[in-house]
Design an enzyme around this catalytic site. Structure first.
Site, PDB file in Angstrom:
ATOM      1  CG  ASN A   1      -1.765   1.364   1.103  1.00  0.00           C
ATOM      2  OD1 ASN A   1      -2.403   1.647   0.403  1.00  0.00           O
ATOM      3  ND2 ASN A   1      -2.000   1.660   2.235  1.00  0.00           N
TER       4      ASN A   1
ATOM      5  CG  HIS B   1      -0.923   6.289   4.575  1.00  0.00           C
ATOM      6  ND1 HIS B   1      -2.306   6.477   4.778  1.00  0.00           N
ATOM      7  CD2 HIS B   1      -0.271   7.091   5.797  1.00  0.00           C
ATOM      8  CE1 HIS B   1      -2.647   7.286   5.576  1.00  0.00           C
ATOM      9  NE2 HIS B   1      -1.511   7.640   6.258  1.00  0.00           N
TER      10      HIS B   1
HETATM   11  C1  GRF Z   1      -3.222   8.717  -2.466  1.00  0.00           C
HETATM   12  O1  GRF Z   1      -2.841   9.540  -1.612  1.00  0.00           O
HETATM   13  C2  GRF Z   1      -2.727   7.194  -1.653  1.00  0.00           C
HETATM   14  O2  GRF Z   1      -1.547   7.507  -0.945  1.00  0.00           O
HETATM   15  C3  GRF Z   1      -3.726   7.171  -0.831  1.00  0.00           C
HETATM   16  O3  GRF Z   1      -5.116   7.643  -1.325  1.00  0.00           O
HETATM   17  C4  GRF Z   1      -4.605   8.443  -2.397  1.00  0.00           C
HETATM   18  C5  GRF Z   1      -5.025   7.876  -3.564  1.00  0.00           C
HETATM   19  O4  GRF Z   1      -4.976   9.033  -4.546  1.00  0.00           O
HETATM   20  N1  GRF Z   1      -3.935   5.858  -0.152  1.00  0.00           N
HETATM   21  P1  GRF Z   1      -5.189   8.374  -6.219  1.00  0.00           P
HETATM   22  O5  GRF Z   1      -6.644   7.895  -6.336  1.00  0.00           O
HETATM   23  O6  GRF Z   1      -4.075   7.398  -6.585  1.00  0.00           O
HETATM   24  O7  GRF Z   1      -5.219   9.679  -7.103  1.00  0.00           O
END
Ligand code: GRF
Length: 209
Positions: free
Chosen positions: A107, A109
């Site tokens: 994942n 974050h």
């Molecule tokens: C990202 O900031 C990611 O780190 C978090 O959710 C967001 C998703 O953004 N888990 P996207 O849909 O990839 O633009």
């Protein structure tokens, strides 16, 4: 070639960054499937434009998490997926998927974990007034943003920043760090003689028997 399934629920800018890295040969992998729990999400349009197969589902159509994760697992096996890459998938992964892909779910974050887990991590960091935040790529376990850390990169909060400019800076790091980290991880696993998809499947089948 390692096969990835990207799980996303929203805009999919990280999905796009991973797919772009594959096209530009910065990532030796194939995005074999998008798994999406929100059929109206923009990420679905991105996958369509890239001709990437999509499995979209409505969680409410199932009795419980185990039921939809069982179906996802079947789709992943059908597509011979090796790795699950979460990119803005707004659900905790349950025991069904964790058992089917041990140590093969990661994942991203938008904070320096363990600081600011959960929703709106950039907003949390902004409110806390930190001078440095960043991005973390980590393995997924049953907790919320709590698995073993694989990579981190710091982002300085500048005196001139707004929440919007900080968000942009963090996202720019995400879009570079995620494909780069996946590439390093795949290379490392290959050099360690890590399990291929088939070995992985065989060991799962043995466990089930
Ligand atoms: C990202 O900031 C990611 O780190 C978090 O959710 C967001 C998703 O953004 N888990 P996207 O849909 O990839 O633009």
């Amino acid at each position: 070639m390692m096969k990835l399934a990207v799980f996303a629920s929203g805009s999919g800018s990280n999905f796009q960054a991973i797919a772009d890295a594959v096209v530009e040969n910065r990532l030796d992998a194939e995005v074999s499937l998008l798994v999406c729990d929100k059929p109206d999400a923009y990420v679905v349009k991105r996958a369509e434009a890239l001709d990437i197969p999509i499995f979209c589902f409505r969680p409410k159509a199932y009795d419980n998490k185990a039921a939809f994760e069982k179906e996802i697992t079947a789709r992943l096996h059908e597509a011979e997926v090796d790795w699950i890459v979460l990119a803005g998938y707004m659900r905790l992964i349950g025991e069904t998927l964790l058992a089917a892909f041990p140590e093969h779910i990661i994942n991203i974050h938008p904070s320096l974990l363990p600081a600011f887990p959960g929703l709106d991590a950039i907003g949390q960091a902004w409110e806390a007034g930190v001078k440095v935040t960043g991005v973390t790529v980590h393995y997924v376990d049953e907790g919320m943003d709590s698995g073993k850390i694989i990579a981190q990169e710091a982002v300085a909060v500048k005196p001139t920043d707004s929440l919007a400019s900080l968000t942009k800076a963090v996202q720019a790091v995400e879009h570079r760090l995620y494909p780069d980290t996946i590439q390093s991880l795949l290379k490392e696993r290959l050099s360690q003689g890590g399990p291929t998809y088939n070995e992985h499947q065989t060991s799962i089948n043995q466990r089930i028997e």
